[in-house]
Design a protein around this motif. Structure first.
Motif, mmCIF file in Angstrom:
data_model
loop_
_atom_site.group_PDB
_atom_site.id
_atom_site.type_symbol
_atom_site.label_atom_id
_atom_site.label_comp_id
_atom_site.label_asym_id
_atom_site.label_seq_id
_atom_site.Cartn_x
_atom_site.Cartn_y
_atom_site.Cartn_z
ATOM 1 N N THR A 38 0.846 -1.180 0.000
ATOM 2 C CA THR A 38 0.000 0.000 0.000
ATOM 3 C C THR A 38 0.889 1.240 0.000
ATOM 4 O OG1 THR A 38 -0.124 -0.070 2.425
ATOM 5 C CG2 THR A 38 -1.923 -1.102 1.196
ATOM 6 N N THR A 42 -0.568 7.666 -5.156
ATOM 7 C CA THR A 42 0.071 7.336 -6.427
ATOM 8 C C THR A 42 -0.105 8.521 -7.367
ATOM 9 O OG1 THR A 42 -1.949 6.257 -7.228
ATOM 10 C CG2 THR A 42 -0.277 4.855 -6.229
ATOM 11 N N THR A 45 -2.544 6.049 -12.444
ATOM 12 C CA THR A 45 -2.825 4.611 -12.468
ATOM 13 C C THR A 45 -1.702 3.792 -13.088
ATOM 14 O OG1 THR A 45 -4.012 4.877 -14.565
ATOM 15 C CG2 THR A 45 -5.312 4.966 -12.534
ATOM 16 N N PRO A 48 1.411 2.321 -9.968
ATOM 17 C CA PRO A 48 0.817 1.845 -8.711
ATOM 18 C C PRO A 48 1.863 1.390 -7.717
ATOM 19 C CG PRO A 48 0.719 0.121 -10.359
ATOM 20 C CD PRO A 48 1.264 1.341 -11.066
ATOM 21 N N SER A 50 2.079 -1.442 -6.345
ATOM 22 C CA SER A 50 2.487 -2.818 -6.626
ATOM 23 C C SER A 50 3.687 -2.896 -7.558
ATOM 24 C CB SER A 50 1.316 -3.591 -7.238
ATOM 25 O OG SER A 50 0.862 -2.964 -8.429
ATOM 26 N N TRP A 61 6.647 2.656 -8.876
ATOM 27 C CA TRP A 61 5.678 3.406 -8.084
ATOM 28 C C TRP A 61 6.125 4.852 -8.032
ATOM 29 C CZ3 TRP A 61 7.118 5.464 -3.058
ATOM 30 C CH2 TRP A 61 6.104 6.217 -2.459
ATOM 31 N N ASP A 301 -7.595 2.972 -7.226
ATOM 32 C CA ASP A 301 -7.128 3.103 -5.843
ATOM 33 C C ASP A 301 -6.167 1.959 -5.524
ATOM 34 O OD1 ASP A 301 -6.773 3.322 -3.092
ATOM 35 O OD2 ASP A 301 -8.849 3.911 -2.712
ATOM 36 N N SER A 302 -4.894 2.268 -5.413
ATOM 37 C CA SER A 302 -3.864 1.238 -5.227
ATOM 38 C C SER A 302 -3.928 0.569 -3.863
ATOM 39 C CB SER A 302 -2.473 1.846 -5.435
ATOM 40 O OG SER A 302 -2.211 2.826 -4.443
ATOM 41 N N ARG A 303 -4.729 1.080 -2.954
ATOM 42 C CA ARG A 303 -4.854 0.428 -1.646
ATOM 43 C C ARG A 303 -5.619 -0.889 -1.746
ATOM 44 N NH1 ARG A 303 -7.816 4.774 1.807
ATOM 45 N NH2 ARG A 303 -9.092 4.659 -0.086
ATOM 46 N N ARG A 305 -6.060 -4.390 -2.970
ATOM 47 C CA ARG A 305 -5.080 -5.367 -3.423
ATOM 48 C C ARG A 305 -5.697 -6.589 -4.081
ATOM 49 N NH1 ARG A 305 -1.833 -3.257 -4.875
ATOM 50 N NH2 ARG A 305 -0.255 -4.899 -4.647
ATOM 51 N N GLU A 324 -4.198 -5.931 -10.190
ATOM 52 C CA GLU A 324 -4.411 -6.649 -8.939
ATOM 53 C C GLU A 324 -5.181 -7.949 -9.189
ATOM 54 O OE1 GLU A 324 -2.746 -5.511 -6.697
ATOM 55 O OE2 GLU A 324 -2.464 -3.440 -7.329
#
Length: 423
Positions: A38, A42, A45, A48, A50, A61, A301-303, A305, A324
């Motif tokens: 997390t 970011t 998109t 991210p 990840s 990132w 939203d990169s949070r 997963r 994801e």
């Protein structure tokens, strides 16, 4: 001369014996690659969180252009950490800390600098924890923080990622409730969404959070069956009511994000039953427009997963950039959002994600409370989220191994199955 030769021979033999009996230094393992991650923000998109742990030095990132910013990796188990490698893009941190935590909320600093110059940095450290983060306090450029790779090396200490959760079996996963006792909590002042009921494990510990989002004209009743089932396997689940019954999929994606934000905030705040219960990792599942909203949340939203969109509907969705893990559950006789129209094209386009696609008998309502085979649906969803939000590989065989085959090959139960196994 003879004495000197004898002495040299004795020393040589001693050195040989020491070399032969000395234990080799333990090699450190790369612990961070592919683990849940997390970040505070970011840039867009295409960058991210990840990307910093994907093992690809061509992806990165990057954060928004402000201080401070952070990137946190969930190692899945307590580990001894001996080295951190940072591979900075041009936008680096001049001042930063490397910190570890057992619960994702209380942090210990194991490295700190105010004079970083970026580039490739190898940091020898000494620490332990399940979570490790880079915490940047001063940028080195006018841009944000940007990492090609954040690599954490060390050794595990044997704490299982599902600490307190027994080994899953087909019987236990197909039961209505899992091994943990749960309770509920009504969110007193929902922010950005209509209403929220949280189901959570009463046992001590911190867990991933999951947002449930209903479909068009839907309420919390739509997915009420799923909340206690997930929570009793070690998740904090917020079942959401929407702002209006006719919200579109993009709006529902924003409401998923808002509910996730408030869920994490409740976990950080004292004086409520969720305090300390959230470990910072999020997932989402939704039905119909709520399923389209799950896809929007994974995209934006990169949070988040991992996601499970069920009978997902989004007429204008382009989700080829979603990276994801995603589990599409669709219904064979769905006249509203048939998989061939929405989920299958999305599945095909998502070239960088781990994916699972299961089509089952039934119409558009098959994933809702009171419809479909909840023993099987629950088993698949619990296993998927346990694997991808908690890195608990004990659940993998039920999706990607011998334990899944009885389901996959039963045409009365599954009418189509696709996956990216082995995972």
């Amino acid at each position: 001369m003879t004495a000197l030769i004898a002495l040299a021979t004795t020393i040589g033999l001693a050195l040989t014996l020491l070399t032969a009996t000395a234990a080799p230094a333990a090699a450190a393992d790369l612990l961070s690659q592919g683990k849940p991650v997390t970040s505070s923000s970011t840039e867009n998109t295409s960058t991210p969180a990840s990307a910093a742990v994907d093992g690809n030095t061509g992806t990165r990132w990057s954060s928004t252009f402000s201080d401070p910013q952070w990137l946190t990796v969930d190692l899945g188990a307590t580990a001894t950490i001996s080295q951190v490698v940072l591979r900075w893009e041009a936008a680096y941190a001049r001042s930063f800390r490397i910190q570890t935590s057992d619960n994702g909320t209380s942090w210990t600093t194991i490295h700190s600098t105010t004079t970083s110059t970026g580039g490739a940095q190898t940091l020898d450290v000494n620490g332990s924890g399940r979570y490790i983060r880079l915490y940047g306090t001063q940028r080195g450029t006018a841009y944000g923080y940007s990492l090609w790779e954040f690599q954490v090396y060390g050794s595990g200490e044997g704490t299982p990622p599902g600490s307190g959760i027994p080994d899953p079996t087909t019987v236990s996963l197909e039961a209505t409730n899992g091994p943990l006792t749960t309770a509920t909590y009504t969110v007193p002042s929902p922010s950005g969404y209509g209403s929220g009921t949280v189901t959570y494990p009463t046992a001590s510990g911190s867990y991933p959070g999951i947002v449930l989002m209903p479909g068009y004209q839907g309420t919390q009743q739509n997915l009420q069956w799923l909340a206690p089932r997930l929570a009793s396997w070690g998740f904090v689940v917020i079942n959401v009511g929407t702002n209006t019954l006719t919200d579109d999929p993009e709006s529902r994606g924003r409401q998923i994000t808002a509910a996730g934000t408030q869920l994490l905030a409740l976990g950080d705040a004292p004086g409520n039953p969720l305090s300390g219960k959230l470990n910072g990792t999020l997932g989402a599942t939704g039905h119909s427009m709520g399923g389209g909203g799950v896809m929007a949340a994974l995209r934006d939203d990169s949070r988040f997963r991992a996601g499970v969109p069920t009978a997902p509907y989004h007429p204008n969705g382009n989700f080829s950039g979603v990276t994801e893990p995603t589990f599409f559950l669709t219904c064979q006789s769905d006249a509203v959002a048939h998989g061939d129209r929405y989920a299958v094209p999305w599945y095909t386009s998502m070239s960088q994600a781990e994916k699972l696609y299961i089509e089952v008998p039934g119409d558009h309502l098959c994933p809702m409370t009171g419809y479909g085979n909840k023993a099987k649906q629950g088993k698949w969803m619990v296993s998927f989220f346990s694997l991808w939000l908690r890195a608990d590989t004990r659940f993998s065989p039920f999706l990607c191994g011998p334990a899944r085959d009885a389901d996959k090959n039963d045409t009365s139960l599954v009418t189509r199955w696709m996956d990216t196994c082995q995972f």
